[in-house]
Design a protein around this motif. Structure first.
Motif, PDB file in Angstrom:
ATOM      1  N   THR A 267       0.805  -1.212   0.000  1.00 24.15           N
ATOM      2  CA  THR A 267       0.000   0.000   0.000  1.00 24.15           C
ATOM      3  C   THR A 267       0.844   1.269   0.000  1.00 24.15           C
ATOM      4  O   THR A 267       0.683   2.130  -0.870  1.00 24.15           O
ATOM      5  N   GLY A 270       3.028   2.506  -3.095  1.00 24.77           N
ATOM      6  CA  GLY A 270       2.152   2.999  -4.151  1.00 24.77           C
ATOM      7  C   GLY A 270       1.663   4.404  -3.849  1.00 24.77           C
ATOM      8  O   GLY A 270       1.541   5.244  -4.743  1.00 24.77           O
ATOM      9  N   MET A 271       1.387   4.647  -2.567  1.00 21.94           N
ATOM     10  CA  MET A 271       0.955   5.979  -2.167  1.00 21.94           C
ATOM     11  C   MET A 271       2.049   7.005  -2.464  1.00 21.94           C
ATOM     12  O   MET A 271       1.774   8.116  -2.898  1.00 21.94           O
ATOM     13  N   ILE A 273       4.264   6.835  -4.830  1.00 24.15           N
ATOM     14  CA  ILE A 273       4.252   7.080  -6.278  1.00 24.15           C
ATOM     15  C   ILE A 273       3.114   8.030  -6.618  1.00 24.15           C
ATOM     16  O   ILE A 273       3.284   9.012  -7.333  1.00 24.15           O
ATOM     17  N   MET A 274       1.935   7.740  -6.055  1.00 23.04           N
ATOM     18  CA  MET A 274       0.755   8.539  -6.397  1.00 23.04           C
ATOM     19  C   MET A 274       0.966  10.007  -6.020  1.00 23.04           C
ATOM     20  O   MET A 274       0.664  10.904  -6.798  1.00 23.04           O
TER      21      MET A 274
ATOM     22  N   VAL B 137      -6.594  12.065  -9.372  1.00 25.36           N
ATOM     23  CA  VAL B 137      -5.995  11.001  -8.559  1.00 25.36           C
ATOM     24  C   VAL B 137      -5.879   9.723  -9.398  1.00 25.36           C
ATOM     25  O   VAL B 137      -4.857   9.048  -9.383  1.00 25.36           O
ATOM     26  N   ALA B 140      -2.974   9.576 -11.506  1.00 24.88           N
ATOM     27  CA  ALA B 140      -1.678   9.524 -10.824  1.00 24.88           C
ATOM     28  C   ALA B 140      -1.401   8.144 -10.239  1.00 24.88           C
ATOM     29  O   ALA B 140      -0.324   7.897  -9.718  1.00 24.88           O
ATOM     30  N   MET B 141      -2.397   7.230 -10.298  1.00 24.74           N
ATOM     31  CA  MET B 141      -2.196   5.905  -9.714  1.00 24.74           C
ATOM     32  C   MET B 141      -1.658   4.942 -10.767  1.00 24.74           C
ATOM     33  O   MET B 141      -2.290   4.746 -11.793  1.00 24.74           O
ATOM     34  N   PRO B 142      -0.505   4.336 -10.515  1.00 21.68           N
ATOM     35  CA  PRO B 142      -0.025   3.326 -11.461  1.00 21.68           C
ATOM     36  C   PRO B 142      -1.018   2.160 -11.511  1.00 21.68           C
ATOM     37  O   PRO B 142      -1.521   1.754 -10.463  1.00 21.68           O
ATOM     38  N   TRP B 145      -0.593  -0.763  -9.187  1.00 19.32           N
ATOM     39  CA  TRP B 145      -0.909  -0.491  -7.776  1.00 19.32           C
ATOM     40  C   TRP B 145      -2.423  -0.527  -7.560  1.00 19.32           C
ATOM     41  O   TRP B 145      -2.913  -1.054  -6.560  1.00 19.32           O
ATOM     42  N   ILE B 148      -3.223  -3.999  -7.088  1.00 20.61           N
ATOM     43  CA  ILE B 148      -2.881  -4.498  -5.747  1.00 20.61           C
ATOM     44  C   ILE B 148      -3.936  -4.053  -4.732  1.00 20.61           C
ATOM     45  O   ILE B 148      -4.391  -4.842  -3.899  1.00 20.61           O
ATOM     46  N   LEU B 149      -4.348  -2.794  -4.813  1.00 17.05           N
ATOM     47  CA  LEU B 149      -5.359  -2.285  -3.875  1.00 17.05           C
ATOM     48  C   LEU B 149      -6.675  -3.041  -4.048  1.00 17.05           C
ATOM     49  O   LEU B 149      -7.353  -3.365  -3.070  1.00 17.05           O
ATOM     50  N   LEU B 152      -6.352  -6.320  -2.378  1.00 18.44           N
ATOM     51  CA  LEU B 152      -6.431  -6.146  -0.921  1.00 18.44           C
ATOM     52  C   LEU B 152      -7.873  -5.972  -0.471  1.00 18.44           C
ATOM     53  O   LEU B 152      -8.313  -6.559   0.515  1.00 18.44           O
TER      54      LEU B 152
END
Lengths: 297, 310
Positions: A267, A270-271, A273-274, B137, B140-142, B145, B148-149, B152
């Motif tokens: 988690t 990744g944050m 990176i964001m 947002v 900006a999120m790969p 990832w 992965i989220l 989760l």
């Protein structure tokens, strides 16, 4: 150098007199703040990091974040990974790789792309057809695939990451700068320079380049976020930097294997990176709206 | 029109030829496959014999011509690792990737388009700000990832969906959401600005003053015209979706081209890497060709035949 700053300032003044929403300024400021935090963390990593990013502690592996652990809470704010290394410290050190690869490769790419666009737009002829055909070729391919192809052939590593960025992203700069050079070349100030006998290099660097730099800066800022995502993506796939160096991408790749037991590992990197990418995007949007709204896509 | 199609087809073929050439040059100028394939202690004569079998002992231009001839016959060499034809290996993996990219595109459109329209129609309101911030947002999120989220949340915590694997609709949901989220953000931003441009037009005002209700003005008049620039970009978006799939496939152990490529790169299986690059760029070029050709159908004002004369 002063002349391009003046060109930049006058453009800024021009657009500032027009309609600018205050919200834009706020988001620009938020962007600056986010990037500032990341840059400071990268520079001050040895001081800012609470632990050695590579210090392993197998007894303390997969420790949850500080606020979740009943005993000894707070020693590892964001928890530890599968080898007991501190996640927060690794994120802080990881910012160095992301920023380094991002800034170095974007700087080289922007320089090469801008020069090619300038030359193609000014000299026309053979240079123009060769350069612009190559631009079309590069732009007509999925960029991630090109990146994989280059890494696939050259092998992983920081140097090759930079090579990937240069080979896949230069065309964006060339296309924009080429178009602008074409239109500037017909303006009076270039005519005038030619009439008084200025040499071509002088016209290129003293007269044209200062007018084109704002566009390059906007494109480069917007590109930084993109390149950081690319770098972390390739590192995630194991095709970026060597696995011993802490990077956000490799941390996420480690985290993927422990999703069932250690959510924090997948988690927080990744944050990071964001936040970085969001910061650069906000800043880039803001600079673009101030300097050159025509670049909006 | 016919001439235009031919020109575009030729151009598409040239693009693929360009890719092939770049791949060929990069590959033959860096690294020696023999060093990867054989253990270091193999005697030199044996190495030379192997080189001859693979045709690596010939001059570069001969290798290049042979390579192109092979390509025309659909022969892209054999995988060093698996012994099977590289092209077959790649083609087997294309359907899962296309499936993932198409599902991602469907999700991106299903989320991005309405979100963009809503933001434009309610410009300046809290809803507009919410949509635009989410889009920022989201961009900006790969994508990996995001994947992965999603695992989760939906697998580890809620136990609704299988975390990895291939088969059935259930296994497609999370990868497609991950791949589509980035494009959804872009489409939302684009739709909003395109809609805002159109909503300012006179014919929209006319439609309103005729007394049409808001819904039919927005959907019937504004959206139809706002769609034109959006559709053009969708072709390019598909490229970024396929690029995103490449990484997302690794997250979800999805048996597509991306995973094949990554494994081939790890194992220095050059013929497979090469085949992946050629096949995927061919698909991409074809899709863009298709988008270009249907562009004129969408907007009668854009006649391809006319634009060529200009």
């Amino acid at each position: 150098m002063a002349s391009w700053i003046r060109a930049l300032a006058s453009r800024t003044a021009e657009s500032a007199s027009g309609e600018t929403a205050p919200r834009l300024d706020l988001s620009g400021a938020v962007g600056v703040l986010m990037i500032a935090v990341v840059i400071i963390a990268a520079i001050l990593a040895p001081i800012a990091a609470p632990h050695d990013p590579n210090a392993q502690d197998l007894m303390g592996r997969l420790k949850p974040p500080g606020w979740q652990s009943p005993f000894g809470g707070g020693r590892f704010l964001l928890g530890t990974d599968q080898l007991g290394r501190d996640v927060l410290s690794r994120i802080i050190y990881g910012s160095r790789i992301s920023l380094f690869v991002g800034i170095v490769s974007v700087a080289i790419t922007a320089a090469i792309g801008t020069m090619l666009g300038l030359v193609a737009g000014y000299y026309r002829g053979v240079a123009e057809s060769i350069v612009m055909r190559c631009v079309d070729l590069v732009m007509s391919l999925p960029f991630m695939l090109l990146a994989l192809a280059v890494i696939g052939i050259t092998g992983p590593g920081i140097r090759n990451l930079v090579l990937v960025v240069v080979l896949t992203r230069w065309a964006r700069y060339t296309r924009v700068i080429y178009g602008q050079t074409l239109s500037y070349s017909e303006r009076e100030f270039v005519e005038a320079a030619r009439v008084i006998g200025s040499s071509s290099p002088r016209i290129l660097f003293q007269h044209l380049l200062p007018n084109l730099l704002p566009s390059t800066i906007v494109l480069a800022t917007l590109d930084l976020g993109f390149v950081i995502v690319l770098e972390s993506g390739l590192s995630f796939l194991g095709l970026g930097v060597p696995p011993t160096v802490p990077t956000w991408g490799t941390m996420l790749s480690d985290g993927r294997a422990y999703l069932n037991t250690a959510w924090w590992m997948g988690t927080f990197p990744g944050m990071a990176i964001m936040i970085t990418v969001l910061g650069f995007n906000l800043l880039g949007d803001w600079i673009r709206d101030r300097m050159d709204p025509t670049l909006r896509v | 029109m016919f001439k235009y199609v031919i020109r575009r087809l030729l151009y598409a073929m040239l693009t693929v030829l360009g890719v092939v050439t770049i791949v060929f040059i990069l590959q033959r100028t860096t690294g020696d496959p023999i060093a990867v394939l054989l253990p270091a202690d193999v005697p030199l004569e044996e190495q030379a014999r192997f080189r001859a079998i693979l045709g690596l002992d010939q001059p570069l231009h001969i290798q290049y011509v042979k390579f192109l001839m092979g390509m025309v016959r659909g022969d892209l060499g054999y995988s060093y690792r698996q012994g099977a034809p590289a092209l077959t290996l790649v083609l087997e993996r294309v359907p899962p990737t296309l499936k993932l990219a198409a599902a991602g595109m469907a999700i991106a459109i299903a989320i991005g388009l309405p979100a963009g329209v809503l933001a434009a129609v309610n410009r300046g309101t809290a809803l507009d700000r919410l949509v635009m911030s989410s889009a920022l947002v989201g961009q900006a999120m790969p994508v990996y990832w995001t994947g992965i989220l999603l695992i989760l949340l939906l697998s580890v915590r809620l136990r609704w969906l299988p975390a990895i694997g291939y088969g059935g609709v259930k296994s497609l949901i999370m990868p497609a959401l991950a791949v589509g989220s980035y494009s959804a953000a872009r489409i939302a931003r684009m739709t909003r600005s395109s809609m805002l441009d159109v909503l300012r037009m006179d014919y929209v005002r006319t439609a309103r003053s005729k007394g049409l209700n808001n819904r039919s003005v927005v959907v019937g008049h504004a959206l139809r015209n706002a769609l034109i620039p959006i559709v053009t970009v969708l072709g390019m978006e598909f490229g970024s979706l396929m690029g995103g799939s490449v990484i997302v496939e690794t997250v979800f152990a999805w048996p597509g081209v991306g995973r094949l490529a990554v494994n081939a790169i790890m194992g220095r299986d050059y013929p497979v890497v090469q085949a992946v690059v050629i096949v995927v760029s061919a698909i991409f070029v074809l899709i863009n060709l298709g988008v270009d050709l249907t562009y004129g159908l969408l907007d009668p004002r854009i006649s391809i035949a006319n634009s060529r004369k200009r």
